[in-house]
Design an enzyme around this catalytic site. Structure first.
Site, mmCIF file in Angstrom:
data_model
loop_
_atom_site.group_PDB
_atom_site.id
_atom_site.type_symbol
_atom_site.label_atom_id
_atom_site.label_comp_id
_atom_site.label_asym_id
_atom_site.label_seq_id
_atom_site.Cartn_x
_atom_site.Cartn_y
_atom_site.Cartn_z
ATOM 1 N N LYS A 136 0.832 -1.207 0.000
ATOM 2 C CA LYS A 136 0.000 0.000 0.000
ATOM 3 C C LYS A 136 0.866 1.255 0.000
ATOM 4 O O LYS A 136 0.596 2.228 -0.731
ATOM 5 C CB LYS A 136 -0.921 0.000 1.223
ATOM 6 C CG LYS A 136 -1.989 -1.080 1.207
ATOM 7 C CD LYS A 136 -2.768 -1.083 2.516
ATOM 8 C CE LYS A 136 -3.781 -2.224 2.553
ATOM 9 N NZ LYS A 136 -4.527 -2.267 3.847
ATOM 10 N N SER A 159 -1.493 0.440 6.904
ATOM 11 C CA SER A 159 -1.639 -0.696 7.820
ATOM 12 C C SER A 159 -2.491 -1.767 7.167
ATOM 13 O O SER A 159 -3.165 -1.535 6.167
ATOM 14 C CB SER A 159 -2.283 -0.252 9.142
ATOM 15 O OG SER A 159 -3.589 0.237 8.924
ATOM 16 N N ASP A 160 -2.461 -2.939 7.768
ATOM 17 C CA ASP A 160 -3.326 -4.017 7.309
ATOM 18 C C ASP A 160 -3.640 -4.928 8.484
ATOM 19 O O ASP A 160 -2.907 -4.962 9.477
ATOM 20 C CB ASP A 160 -2.681 -4.825 6.185
ATOM 21 C CG ASP A 160 -3.721 -5.641 5.431
ATOM 22 O OD1 ASP A 160 -4.469 -5.048 4.627
ATOM 23 O OD2 ASP A 160 -3.811 -6.856 5.676
ATOM 24 N N GLN A 161 -4.762 -5.638 8.346
ATOM 25 C CA GLN A 161 -5.194 -6.547 9.401
ATOM 26 C C GLN A 161 -5.827 -7.789 8.794
ATOM 27 O O GLN A 161 -6.549 -7.709 7.801
ATOM 28 C CB GLN A 161 -6.226 -5.873 10.321
ATOM 29 C CG GLN A 161 -6.715 -6.766 11.468
ATOM 30 C CD GLN A 161 -7.963 -6.228 12.149
ATOM 31 O OE1 GLN A 161 -9.079 -6.503 11.707
ATOM 32 N NE2 GLN A 161 -7.774 -5.452 13.199
#
Length: 294
Positions: A136, A159-161
């Site tokens: 990203k 961010s990522d989850q």
């Protein structure tokens, strides 16, 4: 086919109970711990309806009062040594992440990375979220090249989850059947919200990143509730297939080891730490090279 998590990544320790006088005990908890990272401490909040959304700060202090912040565009703080202006870009289309960063006191602009997340694959959940946050950041920087003069310290936050349940990575479900499977898997069990936050200093090219992994323990989730939320669809269009902050979902959360902002996708404490580290680094460069941003 959902990716299986590698073995040996989980470790449970004793359950933690809140101490008296509103204090919250901290300690080591079972987590996915990336290689080379120390095992972090986390708070445990026992849910009792909406009041469980935000665990109390230690000693009854307000969560926002115990530390200085770089608020807005003007950043004057003796501790970081950086005076002047600061730009923050949030690389996310998530309304929850926008709300959390705004609640932290920051002004920022928003850009979304147009990437195919399914094209980025890793076997382990902590490696997957890191790779996605980096992808990203790379995509957004490509779009910034022609119009960002870098004349001011600029931080990009991505961010990522993913959720992990029964050793399987759970991303955003691709069908109602998959959403149903995800939610049924949580019933009476535990899930992990694996987050990675990346702060890229666009002025220096340096990056700071880290993981935060809360644990969510569930009561039994009845089939009637699962049928209802799957049919409506609005609560399932998130990583893991269930919007846990929705009031109708809260009664099924038995306890949380971690913080709700981390469950929502942007852990406050980690994000604040990474911003401070990046600003400190920028301040040191500014002192050594006073005209670096001019």
């Amino acid at each position: 086919m959902p990716a299986k998590c590698s073995r040996g990544m989980l470790a449970r320790t004793e359950n933690l109970e809140p101490e008296k006088e509103g204090k919250v005990k901290t300690g080591k908890v079972g987590k996915y711990v990336p290689r080379g990272c120390g095992r972090a401490t986390a708070r445990m909040a026992t849910f009792s309806g909406i009041d469980g959304l935000r665990p109390p700060a230690p000693n009854g202090q307000d969560a926002h009062s115990s530390e200085k912040r770089w608020v807005g565009k003007e950043t004057h703080d003796e501790e970081c040594g950086l005076c002047g202006s600061l730009k923050i870009i949030l690389g996310s289309s998530s309304q929850a992440r926008r709300a959390i960063l705004s609640d932290m006191g920051y002004e920022f602009t928003v850009m979304s990375a147009d990437i195919d997340e399914r094209a980025v694959r890793r076997e382990k959940p902590e490696e997957l979220v890191k790779a996605l946050a980096e992808a990203k950041a790379d995509a957004i920087q490509l779009n910034l090249c022609d119009r960002d003069s870098r004349d001011l310290p600029t931080l990009l936050i991505t961010s990522d989850q993913v959720k992990v349940s029964k050793g399987v990575i759970r991303e955003r479900p691709r069908s109602t059947e998959e959403a149903r499977e995800f939610i049924k898997g949580y019933s009476g069990d535990v899930a992990f919200a694996v987050n990675y936050v990346l702060v890229t200093n666009l002025s220096t090219g340096d990056t700071k990143g880290g993981w935060d992994i809360p644990e969510i323990y569930f009561h039994h989730i009845p089939d009637e509730f699962i049928d209802k939320v799957v049919k409506e669809g609005g609560m399932t269009c998130v990583a893991g297939g269930l919007r846990l902050i929705h009031p109708s979902a809260l009664p099924f959360i038995k306890e949380l080891v971690g913080t709700m902002d981390s469950v929502r996708g942007l852990p406050r404490n980690l994000t604040e730490k990474l911003i401070r580290e990046s600003l400190q680094e920028t301040a040191e460069i500014t002192i050594e090279q006073p005209n670096v941003f001019k």
